[in-house]
Design a protein around this motif. Structure first.
Motif, PDB file in Angstrom:
ATOM      1  N   GLN A  68       1.251  -1.483  -0.044  1.00  0.00           N
ATOM      2  CA  GLN A  68       0.321   0.228   0.285  1.00  0.00           C
ATOM      3  C   GLN A  68       0.839   1.043  -0.219  1.00  0.00           C
ATOM      4  O   GLN A  68       0.556   1.922  -0.297  1.00  0.00           O
ATOM      5  N   TRP A  69       2.323   1.572   0.629  1.00  0.00           N
ATOM      6  CA  TRP A  69       2.602   2.284   0.570  1.00  0.00           C
ATOM      7  C   TRP A  69       3.760   2.520  -0.584  1.00  0.00           C
ATOM      8  O   TRP A  69       3.243   4.112  -0.507  1.00  0.00           O
ATOM      9  N   GLN A  70       3.664   1.731  -1.272  1.00  0.00           N
ATOM     10  CA  GLN A  70       4.183   1.939  -2.430  1.00  0.00           C
ATOM     11  C   GLN A  70       3.635   2.693  -2.947  1.00  0.00           C
ATOM     12  O   GLN A  70       3.496   3.461  -4.220  1.00  0.00           O
ATOM     13  N   VAL A  71       1.861   2.240  -3.562  1.00  0.00           N
ATOM     14  CA  VAL A  71       0.868   2.764  -4.364  1.00  0.00           C
ATOM     15  C   VAL A  71       0.688   4.347  -3.959  1.00  0.00           C
ATOM     16  O   VAL A  71       0.653   5.157  -4.849  1.00  0.00           O
ATOM     17  N   MET A  72       0.767   4.587  -2.694  1.00  0.00           N
ATOM     18  CA  MET A  72       0.755   5.654  -2.238  1.00  0.00           C
ATOM     19  C   MET A  72       1.982   5.959  -2.942  1.00  0.00           C
ATOM     20  O   MET A  72       2.061   7.978  -3.070  1.00  0.00           O
ATOM     21  N   ARG A  73       2.694   6.106  -2.401  1.00  0.00           N
ATOM     22  CA  ARG A  73       4.148   6.897  -2.877  1.00  0.00           C
ATOM     23  C   ARG A  73       4.171   7.194  -4.608  1.00  0.00           C
ATOM     24  O   ARG A  73       5.004   8.252  -4.764  1.00  0.00           O
ATOM     25  N   TYR A  74       3.805   6.355  -5.816  1.00  0.00           N
ATOM     26  CA  TYR A  74       3.663   6.219  -6.840  1.00  0.00           C
ATOM     27  C   TYR A  74       2.805   7.704  -6.864  1.00  0.00           C
ATOM     28  O   TYR A  74       3.237   8.428  -7.445  1.00  0.00           O
ATOM     29  N   PHE A  75       2.057   8.251  -5.965  1.00  0.00           N
ATOM     30  CA  PHE A  75       0.760   8.373  -6.978  1.00  0.00           C
ATOM     31  C   PHE A  75       1.684   9.970  -6.293  1.00  0.00           C
ATOM     32  O   PHE A  75       0.999  11.343  -6.964  1.00  0.00           O
ATOM     33  N   MET A  76       2.164  10.418  -4.703  1.00  0.00           N
ATOM     34  CA  MET A  76       2.446  11.483  -4.785  1.00  0.00           C
ATOM     35  C   MET A  76       3.733  11.716  -5.350  1.00  0.00           C
ATOM     36  O   MET A  76       3.800  13.216  -5.311  1.00  0.00           O
ATOM     37  N   LEU A  77       4.355  10.534  -5.600  1.00  0.00           N
ATOM     38  CA  LEU A  77       5.342  11.080  -6.629  1.00  0.00           C
ATOM     39  C   LEU A  77       5.656  12.368  -8.193  1.00  0.00           C
ATOM     40  O   LEU A  77       5.691  12.889  -8.504  1.00  0.00           O
ATOM     41  N   GLU A  78       4.015  11.181  -8.385  1.00  0.00           N
ATOM     42  CA  GLU A  78       3.590  12.094  -9.813  1.00  0.00           C
ATOM     43  C   GLU A  78       3.021  13.546  -9.242  1.00  0.00           C
ATOM     44  O   GLU A  78       3.497  13.991 -10.007  1.00  0.00           O
ATOM     45  N   ASN A  79       2.442  13.358  -8.035  1.00  0.00           N
ATOM     46  CA  ASN A  79       1.868  14.884  -7.809  1.00  0.00           C
ATOM     47  C   ASN A  79       2.946  15.568  -7.599  1.00  0.00           C
ATOM     48  O   ASN A  79       3.122  16.925  -8.290  1.00  0.00           O
ATOM     49  N   LEU A  96       9.812  34.122  -1.503  1.00  0.00           N
ATOM     50  CA  LEU A  96       9.436  33.020  -2.416  1.00  0.00           C
ATOM     51  C   LEU A  96       9.595  32.005  -2.605  1.00  0.00           C
ATOM     52  O   LEU A  96       9.125  31.321  -2.902  1.00  0.00           O
ATOM     53  N   VAL A  97      11.106  31.637  -1.919  1.00  0.00           N
ATOM     54  CA  VAL A  97      11.191  29.879  -1.308  1.00  0.00           C
ATOM     55  C   VAL A  97       9.780  29.148  -0.207  1.00  0.00           C
ATOM     56  O   VAL A  97       9.533  28.025  -0.547  1.00  0.00           O
ATOM     57  N   ILE A  98       9.412  30.451   0.777  1.00  0.00           N
ATOM     58  CA  ILE A  98       8.636  30.269   1.156  1.00  0.00           C
ATOM     59  C   ILE A  98       7.408  29.261   0.665  1.00  0.00           C
ATOM     60  O   ILE A  98       6.256  28.707   0.303  1.00  0.00           O
ATOM     61  N   GLY A  99       6.612  30.625  -1.034  1.00  0.00           N
ATOM     62  CA  GLY A  99       5.934  30.079  -1.463  1.00  0.00           C
ATOM     63  C   GLY A  99       6.011  28.897  -1.712  1.00  0.00           C
ATOM     64  O   GLY A  99       4.960  28.669  -1.769  1.00  0.00           O
ATOM     65  N   VAL A 100       7.241  28.061  -2.458  1.00  0.00           N
ATOM     66  CA  VAL A 100       7.569  26.927  -3.293  1.00  0.00           C
ATOM     67  C   VAL A 100       7.611  26.166  -2.350  1.00  0.00           C
ATOM     68  O   VAL A 100       6.658  25.514  -2.731  1.00  0.00           O
ATOM     69  N   ILE A 101       8.081  25.918  -1.483  1.00  0.00           N
ATOM     70  CA  ILE A 101       7.329  25.293  -0.750  1.00  0.00           C
ATOM     71  C   ILE A 101       6.406  24.619   0.225  1.00  0.00           C
ATOM     72  O   ILE A 101       5.707  23.410   0.103  1.00  0.00           O
ATOM     73  N   ALA A 102       5.760  25.714   0.231  1.00  0.00           N
ATOM     74  CA  ALA A 102       4.304  26.601   0.975  1.00  0.00           C
ATOM     75  C   ALA A 102       2.913  25.570  -0.195  1.00  0.00           C
ATOM     76  O   ALA A 102       2.416  24.869   0.029  1.00  0.00           O
ATOM     77  N   LEU A 103       3.535  25.379  -1.408  1.00  0.00           N
ATOM     78  CA  LEU A 103       2.634  24.899  -2.622  1.00  0.00           C
ATOM     79  C   LEU A 103       3.329  23.623  -2.753  1.00  0.00           C
ATOM     80  O   LEU A 103       2.428  22.645  -3.337  1.00  0.00           O
ATOM     81  N   LEU A 104       4.009  23.029  -2.449  1.00  0.00           N
ATOM     82  CA  LEU A 104       4.550  21.941  -2.562  1.00  0.00           C
ATOM     83  C   LEU A 104       3.984  20.422  -1.965  1.00  0.00           C
ATOM     84  O   LEU A 104       3.296  19.805  -2.021  1.00  0.00           O
ATOM     85  N   ILE A 105       3.931  21.297  -0.108  1.00  0.00           N
ATOM     86  CA  ILE A 105       2.846  20.696   0.707  1.00  0.00           C
ATOM     87  C   ILE A 105       2.116  20.729   0.564  1.00  0.00           C
ATOM     88  O   ILE A 105       1.658  19.828   0.418  1.00  0.00           O
ATOM     89  N   VAL A 106       1.101  21.953   0.211  1.00  0.00           N
ATOM     90  CA  VAL A 106      -0.335  21.988  -0.333  1.00  0.00           C
ATOM     91  C   VAL A 106      -0.557  20.923  -1.044  1.00  0.00           C
ATOM     92  O   VAL A 106      -1.803  19.760  -1.321  1.00  0.00           O
ATOM     93  N   GLY A 107      -0.119  20.665  -2.220  1.00  0.00           N
ATOM     94  CA  GLY A 107      -0.096  19.349  -3.141  1.00  0.00           C
ATOM     95  C   GLY A 107       0.023  18.452  -3.115  1.00  0.00           C
ATOM     96  O   GLY A 107      -0.747  17.363  -2.860  1.00  0.00           O
ATOM     97  N   GLN A 108       0.760  18.019  -1.361  1.00  0.00           N
ATOM     98  CA  GLN A 108       1.598  16.079  -0.944  1.00  0.00           C
ATOM     99  C   GLN A 108      -0.120  16.383  -0.392  1.00  0.00           C
ATOM    100  O   GLN A 108      -0.465  14.878  -0.258  1.00  0.00           O
ATOM    101  N   LEU A 109      -0.435  17.163   1.003  1.00  0.00           N
ATOM    102  CA  LEU A 109      -1.163  17.156   0.995  1.00  0.00           C
ATOM    103  C   LEU A 109      -2.496  16.899   0.477  1.00  0.00           C
ATOM    104  O   LEU A 109      -3.910  15.730   0.649  1.00  0.00           O
ATOM    105  N   ALA A 110      -2.674  17.732  -0.126  1.00  0.00           N
ATOM    106  CA  ALA A 110      -4.080  17.085  -1.598  1.00  0.00           C
ATOM    107  C   ALA A 110      -3.982  16.073  -1.964  1.00  0.00           C
ATOM    108  O   ALA A 110      -5.234  15.469  -2.260  1.00  0.00           O
ATOM    109  N   VAL A 111      -2.593  15.529  -2.928  1.00  0.00           N
ATOM    110  CA  VAL A 111      -2.548  14.017  -3.116  1.00  0.00           C
ATOM    111  C   VAL A 111      -2.604  13.410  -2.325  1.00  0.00           C
ATOM    112  O   VAL A 111      -3.221  11.682  -2.651  1.00  0.00           O
ATOM    113  N   SER A 112      -2.607  12.816  -1.395  1.00  0.00           N
ATOM    114  CA  SER A 112      -2.278  12.404   0.198  1.00  0.00           C
ATOM    115  C   SER A 112      -3.628  11.593  -0.407  1.00  0.00           C
ATOM    116  O   SER A 112      -3.604  10.317   0.302  1.00  0.00           O
TER     117      SER A 112
END
Length: 411
Positions: free
Chosen positions: A329-340, A376-392
């Motif tokens: 299950q973790w490998q499947v989750m990791r696949y979609f999170m990496l894709e995102n 700008l760096v904070i904004g980039v990190i924040a959106l990457l985190i938002v993306g990972q949370l959304a796809v989780s």
């Protein structure tokens, strides 16, 4: 290392993205747009917050002012003014009071240009002008950091329509730094020129006093001159002992109104209220910008969820096959999170370029300061985190698809 990349199956991941490249492109563009707007919106919010936090130089918590409008005929303005100020100053709880021509941060006042040399063709420095007596500094709660205060003998009367200025002035540190190239202490004793030719000697420097206009780039440049207005319309600026302002505001209003029926006392206002009203548009703008940031972030998050769920529904059999071949299950989750993460990375790269481009335009158009790279760096990190949370959540749904159910599902 090669085994690690084989395990992540980057090849199949890229091929899957290419089969649904329109959806992935749309999400990347959405992330880019969100980053562009979010970073610059936060940047503008910071600019406004810094403006609102600037010290006015006044004892704002303990000061207020009121308008004195005379309507009676044959009214001795000069005598009445001195009597009013004496009554106010003798009121228990009052520290000091002065007549003043304008109120800091109120939006309306007087301004003039000062020059270090006399002449019609010499460029001057704009400054706000406050007319006060020798009680002005104490009544406003200002800090005199060099030189001396006005004396009673310095105070003159300014008749309506007069263009004459007194020979002495007290200026702010910011004005002194502007006029004397940063050497503000050197301003004491120097002669400056107002109205091109009238000499004025700088006898003192106060730490800070803001102009009436909060949006002016010279808002920290102000000047006190020793004059009282011989006018039927004037203002009294009053400072109280700590904590007694609200108690004394109605007391002084009533006392002045009852002491002379030939005038009207109105517009009794605290400096804290004036500050709030002055920056009301700033507060409203920040609220709007914050709302835009939240809405855009939510739209982006839901877009990521939608794309991920669509991708999972299309690849149900593929997921089931992977599970049947031993994928956890973790490998499947990791696949979609990496894709995102790959989609989000493309989006933030585009968004970073867009944010910098938009900021360059804002700086050149509105004379704002450049965007901080940290933001700008904070904004980039924040959106990457938002993306990972959304796809989780979609990734978790995909990881729970059983091999048997998947093989009976659609391709």
């Amino acid at each position: 290392m090669s085994a690690f990349f084989t395990q992540l199956e980057l090849g199949p991941m890229f091929r899957a993205l290419m089969r649904n490249k329109i959806g992935a492109l749309l999400i990347a563009l959405q992330i880019a747009l969100t980053l562009t707007i979010m970073v610059n919106a936060i940047f503008m919010m910071q600019q406004r917050s810094e403006q609102m936090a600037r010290a006015s130089g006044l004892d704002e918590a303990n000061t207020f002012y009121l308008s004195n409008t005379v309507f009676a005929q044959n009214y001795n303005l000069k005598t009445a003014l001195q009597q009013d100020l004496q009554r106010i100053r003798e009121t228990p709880g009052v520290v000091d009071a002065t007549q003043i021509n304008a109120i800091p941060l109120s939006g309306g006042g007087w301004s003039m240009s000062l020059q270090t040399k006399a002449g019609d063709d010499i460029e001057g420095t704009g400054t706000a002008v406050y007319m006060v007596d020798e009680h002005g500094i104490n009544a406003m709660g200002l800090e005199l950091i060099a030189g001396e205060n006005f004396q009673n003998s310095d105070i003159g009367w300014r008749e309506e329509g007069s263009t004459q200025w007194p020979p002495k002035a007290i200026i702010t540190k910011a004005l002194a730094e502007t006029m004397f190239e940063g050497d503000w202490k050197n301003a004491v004793g120097k002669t400056v020129y107002i109205d091109n030719h009238q000499p004025v000697q700088v006898i003192g420097i106060i730490k800070a006093l803001q102009a009436p206009w909060n949006g002016w780039n010279g808002v920290e440049r102000s000047m006190l001159v020793p004059q009282q207005l011989d006018s039927k319309g004037s203002r009294f600026f009053i400072r109280t002992e700590p904590g007694r302002r609200d108690e004394l505001m109605p007391v002084i209003e009533k006392m002045l109104a009852e002491s002379d029926r030939g005038r009207i006392i109105r517009n009794v206002t605290s400096m804290e209220q004036t500050r709030d009203e002055s920056y009301r548009e700033h507060q409203a703008t920040n609220t709007i910008l914050l709302t835009v940031i939240i809405v855009l972030t939510l739209i982006t998050g839901f877009g990521i969820i939608g794309l991920a769920m669509f991708s999972i529904n299309r690849r149900t059999r593929q997921i089931g096959t992977r599970r049947a071949l031993g994928a956890s299950q973790w490998q499947v989750m990791r696949y979609f999170m990496l894709e995102n993460l790959l989609i989000s990375t493309a989006g933030v790269v585009l968004g970073a370029a867009g944010a910098v481009g938009l900021n360059i335009w804002l700086v050149s158009t509105f004379s704002m300061t450049p965007l901080s790279p940290v933001l700008l760096v904070i904004g980039v990190i924040a959106l990457l985190i938002v993306g990972q949370l959304a796809v989780s959540y979609p990734a978790l749904v995909a990881s729970k698809i059983s091999p048997a159910t998947a093989t009976r599902g659609r391709a």
